[in-house]
Design a protein around this motif. Structure first.
Motif, PDB file in Angstrom:
ATOM      1  N   LEU A  52      -7.586 -12.151  -2.089  1.00  0.00           N
ATOM      2  CA  LEU A  52      -7.816 -13.355  -1.286  1.00  0.00           C
ATOM      3  C   LEU A  52      -6.605 -14.279  -1.403  1.00  0.00           C
ATOM      4  O   LEU A  52      -6.211 -14.645  -2.509  1.00  0.00           O
ATOM      5  N   SER A  53      -6.014 -14.632  -0.270  1.00  0.00           N
ATOM      6  CA  SER A  53      -4.968 -15.654  -0.269  1.00  0.00           C
ATOM      7  C   SER A  53      -5.660 -17.006  -0.116  1.00  0.00           C
ATOM      8  O   SER A  53      -6.546 -17.167   0.717  1.00  0.00           O
TER       9      SER A  53
ATOM     10  N   GLY B  28     -12.536 -14.507 -10.224  1.00  0.00           N
ATOM     11  CA  GLY B  28     -11.549 -13.450 -10.070  1.00  0.00           C
ATOM     12  C   GLY B  28     -10.351 -13.656 -10.976  1.00  0.00           C
ATOM     13  O   GLY B  28     -10.405 -14.446 -11.927  1.00  0.00           O
ATOM     14  N   GLU B  29      -9.264 -12.942 -10.645  1.00  0.00           N
ATOM     15  CA  GLU B  29      -8.045 -13.030 -11.443  1.00  0.00           C
ATOM     16  C   GLU B  29      -6.885 -13.429 -10.527  1.00  0.00           C
ATOM     17  O   GLU B  29      -6.736 -12.882  -9.426  1.00  0.00           O
ATOM     18  N   VAL B  30      -6.082 -14.360 -10.986  1.00  0.00           N
ATOM     19  CA  VAL B  30      -4.910 -14.787 -10.220  1.00  0.00           C
ATOM     20  C   VAL B  30      -3.869 -13.677 -10.292  1.00  0.00           C
ATOM     21  O   VAL B  30      -3.452 -13.287 -11.390  1.00  0.00           O
ATOM     22  N   VAL B  31      -3.487 -13.135  -9.125  1.00  0.00           N
ATOM     23  CA  VAL B  31      -2.545 -12.007  -9.137  1.00  0.00           C
ATOM     24  C   VAL B  31      -1.166 -12.380  -8.582  1.00  0.00           C
ATOM     25  O   VAL B  31      -0.214 -11.627  -8.756  1.00  0.00           O
ATOM     26  N   ALA B  32      -1.042 -13.537  -7.933  1.00  0.00           N
ATOM     27  CA  ALA B  32       0.270 -13.959  -7.428  1.00  0.00           C
ATOM     28  C   ALA B  32       0.245 -15.467  -7.165  1.00  0.00           C
ATOM     29  O   ALA B  32      -0.819 -16.031  -6.864  1.00  0.00           O
ATOM     30  N   ILE B  33       1.395 -16.115  -7.322  1.00  0.00           N
ATOM     31  CA  ILE B  33       1.509 -17.528  -6.952  1.00  0.00           C
ATOM     32  C   ILE B  33       2.731 -17.715  -6.060  1.00  0.00           C
ATOM     33  O   ILE B  33       3.713 -16.969  -6.166  1.00  0.00           O
ATOM     34  N   ASN B  34       2.665 -18.684  -5.190  1.00  0.00           N
ATOM     35  CA  ASN B  34       3.738 -18.920  -4.223  1.00  0.00           C
ATOM     36  C   ASN B  34       4.735 -19.934  -4.793  1.00  0.00           C
ATOM     37  O   ASN B  34       4.627 -21.136  -4.568  1.00  0.00           O
ATOM     38  N   THR B  35       5.724 -19.419  -5.534  1.00  0.00           N
ATOM     39  CA  THR B  35       6.665 -20.315  -6.214  1.00  0.00           C
ATOM     40  C   THR B  35       7.613 -21.005  -5.224  1.00  0.00           C
ATOM     41  O   THR B  35       8.167 -22.058  -5.537  1.00  0.00           O
TER      42      THR B  35
ATOM     43  N   TYR C 255      -1.941 -19.390  -3.911  1.00  0.00           N
ATOM     44  CA  TYR C 255      -2.067 -18.310  -4.894  1.00  0.00           C
ATOM     45  C   TYR C 255      -2.965 -17.221  -4.307  1.00  0.00           C
ATOM     46  O   TYR C 255      -3.666 -17.457  -3.321  1.00  0.00           O
ATOM     47  N   LYS C 256      -2.880 -16.033  -4.933  1.00  0.00           N
ATOM     48  CA  LYS C 256      -3.731 -14.928  -4.506  1.00  0.00           C
ATOM     49  C   LYS C 256      -4.667 -14.555  -5.639  1.00  0.00           C
ATOM     50  O   LYS C 256      -4.265 -14.542  -6.806  1.00  0.00           O
ATOM     51  N   LEU C 257      -5.888 -14.268  -5.245  1.00  0.00           N
ATOM     52  CA  LEU C 257      -6.950 -14.019  -6.212  1.00  0.00           C
ATOM     53  C   LEU C 257      -7.510 -12.624  -5.961  1.00  0.00           C
ATOM     54  O   LEU C 257      -7.805 -12.256  -4.822  1.00  0.00           O
ATOM     55  N   LYS C 258      -7.640 -11.838  -7.056  1.00  0.00           N
ATOM     56  CA  LYS C 258      -8.343 -10.559  -6.943  1.00  0.00           C
ATOM     57  C   LYS C 258      -9.785 -10.838  -7.334  1.00  0.00           C
ATOM     58  O   LYS C 258     -10.067 -11.172  -8.488  1.00  0.00           O
TER      59      LYS C 258
END
Lengths: 361, 127
Positions: free
Chosen positions: B24-25, B75-82, B101-104
């Motif tokens: 999920l974005s 969920g788990e945070v899998v990416a952030i938009n730096t 951020y993206k969430l699994k």
């Protein structure tokens, strides 16, 4: 029901985001408050400040009354048109308000006070004039609108927008005012830039506003007004000082005349008061958040508090005014608590920016 | 106010897009950026952080105010938009073009509770 200035319909028509400011329905911004901020630093912007109140004092005792009522000394005003920034103090030395006093004629002065404190000020001054048996007429001028035109090109733009105004105001020095027709033009402001504050009949306010828009002056809201005044190191009443603070602990010692034999309200209290705290500037180090009022400041000399904080568009950094123990000095590093984490901030002497130039490193 | 029909929304003003890989974005809505004004600071969660639904995971700050951002589901945070932390004002330009951020989502995560565009529009009084 919020109070409205004569420019309210124009603000709404131009899509301004409106907020309740001390009981007044005022524009916060017309789009990006950062772009409005830059317009004032680089070109020209304008603010509706009609919520502020002009009060005329008429009578032969006007000067003597203000000499006693104000913490700054109106005897510094020798020439008609000259203006003076001053605190209005209570007998305990606490700040009731800050204001600008204009010397018009020997029997006529005008003061301009803050919107939220206007009623309180008027009641206080009226009571004080009765107590002093000063034969004085105090006239609140709610019939006047006020427009502040600020920025390096502000004066030129006013002269283009208001034919005939140049001859009346071109020679004005900073902190001086002149009357032109039924306009009162003062070379004052709250942004750290050159410009004018214009008082005029409410019925003419929309016409002048539109004429200024037509020559390229950008409408600016209270959001930009706050970031501009904070960069300029100017206090906001109610936030950086209140009745609980004295001017010596509010960075306003320069406006209090304790050296002359003149007596004034609050003098006795100030003369004996220890100055334990002072108002300083802070620059937040690193991109870690934004300084806001009421955040705790930790110093080697004890705790303090942020009184006004914001993001400075000119510095691209968060800045603040903070009240800290008196021994804290410019150049010190202190810590500020933001969301339960401590972050380093550098202590500086305000202002941060004046006349488009950054004054801190 | 822009309100893309293909996104989901939260009452705390996040938008959510389900990507093809199931992550999920998450961003903030146009309504949120409009209300906050000029964005100047964004704090994002650590990648790998495991979060509960409606847990505060970051902060956006405008000149005017600070506002928490929340996890729409567990969920788990899998990416952030730096790129966004370097230039937060991009959110003002187009709130839906920039995920934060993206969430699994956790196995048990229930995306059925998220709002669709019309429900969110009703919530913010724009229906």
């Amino acid at each position: 029901m919020l109070r409205q200035t004569p420019l309210n319909a124009l603000h709404r028509a131009s899509g301004a985001k409106m907020v309740d400011f001390g009981g007044w329905d005022m524009p916060l911004s017309y789009g990006s408050q950062i772009e409005e901020h830059h317009a004032v630093r680089r070109d020209a912007g304008m603010f509706d400040v009609s919520h502020m109140l002009a009060v005329d004092l008429a009578g032969t005792s006007a000067r003597a009354f203000l000499r006693y009522a104000l913490a700054n000394n109106v005897d510094k005003l020798a020439q008609p048109g000259r203006a003076l920034y001053s605190c209005l103090l209570n007998p305990a030395g606490g700040v009731l308000d800050d204001l600008i006093a204009y010397f018009l004629r020997e029997d006529a002065f005008r003061i301009v006070v803050n919107a939220a404190t206007a009623d309180k000020d008027l009641a206080w001054l009226t009571a004080l004039s009765v107590q002093r048996s000063a034969p004085l007429a105090l006239t609140p001028r709610r019939d006047l609108a006020m427009i502040a035109v600020q920025g390096p090109n502000a004066r030129d733009k006013l002269w283009q927008a208001l034919p005939g105004s140049q001859a009346a105001s071109a020679e004005l020095k900073p902190f001086a005012a002149a009357e032109f027709s039924d306009y009162f033009i003062a070379r004052t402001g709250y942004t750290g830039e050159d410009g004018f504050e214009i008082m005029l009949p409410q019925t003419r306010a929309s016409a002048l506003w539109n004429a200024l828009v037509a020559v390229g002056v950008r409408p600016c809201g209270l959001g930009a007004r706050d970031t501009l005044r904070l960069e300029a190191g100017m206090n906001l009443y109610g936030q950086d000082m209140t009745e609980a603070d004295n001017p010596l602990e509010s960075g306003l010692g320069w406006t209090v005349d304790l050296s002359s034999p003149r007596d004034f309200v609050g003098k006795a209290a100030l003369a004996g008061a220890p100055v334990a705290r002072r108002l300083v500037g802070l620059q937040l180090q690193g991109k870690v958040g934004v300084l806001r009022s009421h955040q705790k400041v930790l110093t080697a000399q004890g705790a303090g508090e942020v009184t006004s904080g914001t993001f400075s568009p000119t510095l691209s950094q968060s800045i603040a005014l903070a009240r800290v123990p008196g021994a804290v000095a410019a150049g010190d590093t202190v810590e500020v608590e933001i969301r339960d984490k401590r972050h380093a901030a550098r202590v500086v002497k305000p202002p941060f920016v004046r006349n488009g130039k950054v004054l801190v490193s | 106010m822009k309100l893309p029909a293909d996104l989901k929304y939260t009452a705390s003003h996040e938008w959510i897009r389900t990507e093809t890989d199931g992550t999920l974005s998450v961003g903030i809505t146009d309504h949120a950026q409009e209300a906050l004004g000029d964005m100047v600071f964004i704090e994002l969660p650590q990648v790998g952080r495991v979060v509960a639904a409606e847990e505060a995971v970051g902060v956006v700050e405008s000149v005017k105010a600070a506002s928490d951002i929340y996890a729409p589901v567990a969920g788990e945070v899998v990416a952030i938009n730096t790129a966004l932390t370097e230039a937060p004002e991009q959110v003002n330009a187009d709130a839906y073009a920039h995920w934060l951020y993206k969430l699994k989502p956790a196995a048990a995560a229930d995306t059925g509770t998220l709002l669709d565009a019309s429900a969110y529009a009703k919530l913010v009084g724009d229906a």
